[in-house]
Scaffold this motif. Structure first.
Motif, PDB file in Angstrom:
ATOM      1  N   LYS A  97      -4.254   7.784  -4.440  1.00 18.37           N
ATOM      2  CA  LYS A  97      -4.253   9.135  -5.016  1.00 18.37           C
ATOM      3  C   LYS A  97      -5.662   9.687  -4.847  1.00 18.37           C
ATOM      4  CE  LYS A  97      -0.433   8.994  -8.338  1.00 18.37           C
ATOM      5  NZ  LYS A  97      -0.071   9.110  -9.771  1.00 18.37           N
ATOM      6  N   GLU A  98      -6.379   9.823  -5.943  1.00 18.97           N
ATOM      7  CA  GLU A  98      -7.775  10.228  -5.862  1.00 18.97           C
ATOM      8  C   GLU A  98      -8.624   9.124  -5.241  1.00 18.97           C
ATOM      9  OE1 GLU A  98      -8.907  13.262  -6.606  1.00 18.97           O
ATOM     10  OE2 GLU A  98      -6.804  13.779  -6.946  1.00 18.97           O
ATOM     11  N   ASN A  99      -8.169   7.886  -5.438  1.00 20.73           N
ATOM     12  CA  ASN A  99      -8.819   6.737  -4.833  1.00 20.73           C
ATOM     13  C   ASN A  99      -7.745   5.694  -4.556  1.00 20.73           C
ATOM     14  OD1 ASN A  99      -8.237   5.723  -7.379  1.00 20.73           O
ATOM     15  ND2 ASN A  99     -10.308   6.092  -8.135  1.00 20.73           N
ATOM     16  N   ILE A 100      -8.124   4.497  -4.226  1.00 21.54           N
ATOM     17  CA  ILE A 100      -7.183   3.401  -4.032  1.00 21.54           C
ATOM     18  C   ILE A 100      -7.225   2.541  -5.285  1.00 21.54           C
ATOM     19  CG2 ILE A 100      -6.506   1.439  -2.601  1.00 21.54           C
ATOM     20  CD1 ILE A 100      -7.991   2.677  -0.297  1.00 21.54           C
ATOM     21  N   GLU A 101      -6.135   2.529  -6.016  1.00 22.26           N
ATOM     22  CA  GLU A 101      -6.107   1.843  -7.308  1.00 22.26           C
ATOM     23  C   GLU A 101      -4.925   0.885  -7.379  1.00 22.26           C
ATOM     24  OE1 GLU A 101      -5.946   2.967 -12.102  1.00 22.26           O
ATOM     25  OE2 GLU A 101      -5.862   4.533 -10.559  1.00 22.26           O
ATOM     26  N   ARG A 102      -5.174  -0.297  -7.897  1.00 20.06           N
ATOM     27  CA  ARG A 102      -4.087  -1.252  -8.101  1.00 20.06           C
ATOM     28  C   ARG A 102      -3.306  -0.870  -9.353  1.00 20.06           C
ATOM     29  NH1 ARG A 102      -5.101  -7.525  -9.233  1.00 20.06           N
ATOM     30  NH2 ARG A 102      -3.097  -7.914 -10.255  1.00 20.06           N
ATOM     31  N   VAL A 103      -1.990  -0.770  -9.218  1.00 17.94           N
ATOM     32  CA  VAL A 103      -1.127  -0.358 -10.328  1.00 17.94           C
ATOM     33  C   VAL A 103       0.027  -1.342 -10.477  1.00 17.94           C
ATOM     34  CG1 VAL A 103      -1.686   2.089 -10.018  1.00 17.94           C
ATOM     35  CG2 VAL A 103       0.324   1.122  -8.858  1.00 17.94           C
TER      36      VAL A 103
ATOM     37  N   GLY B 267      -3.095   8.291   4.174  1.00 22.90           N
ATOM     38  CA  GLY B 267      -3.932   7.357   4.938  1.00 22.90           C
ATOM     39  C   GLY B 267      -3.473   5.921   4.888  1.00 22.90           C
ATOM     40  N   LYS B 268      -2.342   5.650   4.226  1.00 25.11           N
ATOM     41  CA  LYS B 268      -1.914   4.259   4.082  1.00 25.11           C
ATOM     42  C   LYS B 268      -1.574   3.605   5.423  1.00 25.11           C
ATOM     43  CE  LYS B 268       2.895   5.432   2.926  1.00 25.11           C
ATOM     44  NZ  LYS B 268       2.687   6.858   3.258  1.00 25.11           N
ATOM     45  N   SER B 269      -0.884   4.358   6.307  1.00 18.46           N
ATOM     46  CA  SER B 269      -0.545   3.798   7.614  1.00 18.46           C
ATOM     47  C   SER B 269      -1.783   3.624   8.483  1.00 18.46           C
ATOM     48  CB  SER B 269       0.473   4.692   8.324  1.00 18.46           C
ATOM     49  OG  SER B 269       1.732   4.647   7.670  1.00 18.46           O
TER      50      SER B 269
ATOM     51  N   ILE C 127       0.871  -1.170   0.000  1.00 20.29           N
ATOM     52  CA  ILE C 127       0.000   0.000   0.000  1.00 20.29           C
ATOM     53  C   ILE C 127       0.907   1.218   0.000  1.00 20.29           C
ATOM     54  CG2 ILE C 127      -1.829   1.254   1.202  1.00 20.29           C
ATOM     55  CD1 ILE C 127      -2.639  -1.378   2.527  1.00 20.29           C
ATOM     56  N   VAL C 128       0.810   2.037  -1.038  1.00 17.65           N
ATOM     57  CA  VAL C 128       1.719   3.169  -1.194  1.00 17.65           C
ATOM     58  C   VAL C 128       0.919   4.448  -1.379  1.00 17.65           C
ATOM     59  CG1 VAL C 128       3.459   1.668  -2.230  1.00 17.65           C
ATOM     60  CG2 VAL C 128       1.933   2.943  -3.724  1.00 17.65           C
ATOM     61  N   GLY C 129       1.562   5.567  -1.085  1.00 18.85           N
ATOM     62  CA  GLY C 129       0.891   6.850  -1.242  1.00 18.85           C
ATOM     63  C   GLY C 129       1.681   7.945  -0.556  1.00 18.85           C
ATOM     64  N   GLU C 130       1.308   9.173  -0.822  1.00 12.42           N
ATOM     65  CA  GLU C 130       1.994  10.335  -0.267  1.00 12.42           C
ATOM     66  C   GLU C 130       1.798  10.398   1.241  1.00 12.42           C
ATOM     67  OE1 GLU C 130       4.419  12.586   0.114  1.00 12.42           O
ATOM     68  OE2 GLU C 130       4.126  12.801  -2.056  1.00 12.42           O
TER      69      GLU C 130
ATOM     70  N   GLN D 100       2.826 -14.608   4.416  1.00 19.00           N
ATOM     71  CA  GLN D 100       2.156 -13.522   3.693  1.00 19.00           C
ATOM     72  C   GLN D 100       2.564 -12.190   4.316  1.00 19.00           C
ATOM     73  OE1 GLN D 100      -2.132 -13.514   3.965  1.00 19.00           O
ATOM     74  NE2 GLN D 100      -2.397 -11.996   2.341  1.00 19.00           N
ATOM     75  N   PHE D 101       2.792 -11.195   3.446  1.00 14.78           N
ATOM     76  CA  PHE D 101       3.170  -9.858   3.891  1.00 14.78           C
ATOM     77  C   PHE D 101       2.165  -8.824   3.398  1.00 14.78           C
ATOM     78  CE2 PHE D 101       7.139 -12.110   4.186  1.00 14.78           C
ATOM     79  CZ  PHE D 101       7.870 -11.479   5.176  1.00 14.78           C
ATOM     80  N   ILE D 102       1.873  -7.846   4.250  1.00 17.29           N
ATOM     81  CA  ILE D 102       1.114  -6.654   3.862  1.00 17.29           C
ATOM     82  C   ILE D 102       1.962  -5.471   4.312  1.00 17.29           C
ATOM     83  CG2 ILE D 102      -1.063  -5.387   4.065  1.00 17.29           C
ATOM     84  CD1 ILE D 102      -2.317  -8.090   4.999  1.00 17.29           C
ATOM     85  N   ILE D 103       2.341  -4.603   3.375  1.00 18.71           N
ATOM     86  CA  ILE D 103       3.370  -3.594   3.653  1.00 18.71           C
ATOM     87  C   ILE D 103       2.941  -2.220   3.158  1.00 18.71           C
ATOM     88  CG2 ILE D 103       5.784  -2.938   3.275  1.00 18.71           C
ATOM     89  CD1 ILE D 103       6.378  -5.880   2.634  1.00 18.71           C
ATOM     90  N   ALA D 104       3.015  -1.226   4.043  1.00 17.31           N
ATOM     91  CA  ALA D 104       2.893   0.175   3.631  1.00 17.31           C
ATOM     92  C   ALA D 104       4.303   0.715   3.465  1.00 17.31           C
ATOM     93  CB  ALA D 104       2.137   0.983   4.679  1.00 17.31           C
ATOM     94  N   THR D 105       4.592   1.337   2.333  1.00 15.03           N
ATOM     95  CA  THR D 105       5.976   1.724   2.061  1.00 15.03           C
ATOM     96  C   THR D 105       6.063   2.892   1.097  1.00 15.03           C
ATOM     97  OG1 THR D 105       8.143   0.885   1.340  1.00 15.03           O
ATOM     98  CG2 THR D 105       6.217   0.107   0.133  1.00 15.03           C
TER      99      THR D 105
END
Length: 248
Positions: A215-221, A55-57, A48-51, A193-198
């Motif tokens: 970004k504007e929403n939560i999108e898989r990229v 809200g990722k953490s 889970i990534v973002g500026e 299994q890992f779930i990582i905010a980074t």
């Protein structure tokens, strides 16, 4: 996948939107939460990534707490609390579990790791036997921040475990981040299994994964579509020009 049948411990999470009274109040006012519906996890690794402030953490903390981990970090057996600052989001999400349970697990968050290390020292005095052996054999306060992170990952993390990591790169050099990729892969092959905010484009390069970008929403990229990858790539390829722009 070396013939291993894949069935993750957490298949995903969903926001119980009908329970939310107002999306104008924190944490529901965060764009990532406001736009959240369902997040499907990769059986191996989900990023889970973002500026900063996206809200990722907050989302990661809610996932860990809803699953039963201590909000400040540690295993499910850790119940200390130094500051009750976690959000109420965990009460408004449903964790969709897989068919099997993990044999081990840990919630690692950079901002409260000092408190976790202190609690480990306290438990080592209360629990008979060599309790610190599973953390590298000595107090995590007796080594550097990065060394303590890596000692935990190398010694405490094992096969068939669920590991939720909040910005693990905060204490790790680029070389250590690459070592973490190798350790993650070893554990994934052992059923973890890992779930990582980074923020780390190095960690995000791990191939057996999903990347969700806020970004504007939560999108898989894809990795190459992610902002972290592209900003880092542009800077390194044009660092002299970028430094000139940033410092003129």
């Amino acid at each position: 996948m070396n013939g291993r049948k894949i069935d993750q411990f957490i298949r995903g999470v969903r926001l119980d939107r009908d329970k939310v009274e107002s999306f104008d109040k924190y944490p529901f006012s965060l764009r990532a939460v406001r736009e959240m519906d369902r997040i499907v996890f990769h059986p191996n690794v989900t990023f889970i990534v973002g500026e900063n402030g996206s809200g990722k953490s907050t989302i990661l903390e809610a996932i860990a707490t809803a699953y039963g981990f201590n909000p400040e970090g540690g295993t499910k057996n850790f119940n200390f609390s130094t500051s009750d600052t976690h959000s109420c989001l965990y009460d408004f999400i449903t964790v969709v579990k897989g068919a099997k349970m993990p044999k081990d697990g840990f919630f690692l968050r950079a901002e409260s790791f000092y408190n976790v290390a202190t609690n480990i020292d306290e438990l080592s005095k209360e629990i008979p036997g060599d309790f610190l052996k599973s953390y590298g054999g000595k107090s995590l306060h007796d080594v550097s921040h990065g060394e303590s992170f890596f000692a935990l990952i190398m010694n405490k993390f094992g096969k068939n475990g669920l590991y939720i990591l909040d910005e693990p790169e905060a204490a790790l050099s680029p070389i250590r981040q690459m070592s973490l990729i190798s350790r993650m892969d070893e554990l994934v092959k052992g059923g973890s299994q890992f779930i990582i905010a980074t923020h780390s484009p190095i960690l995000m390069a791990y191939p057996k994964s999903f990347i969700y970008e806020i970004k504007e929403n939560i999108e898989r990229v894809s990795y190459e579509e992610s902002e972290n990858y592209n900003i880092t790539k542009d800077f390194l390829n044009n660092y002299k020009k970028m430094i000139h722009i940033l410092t003129k």
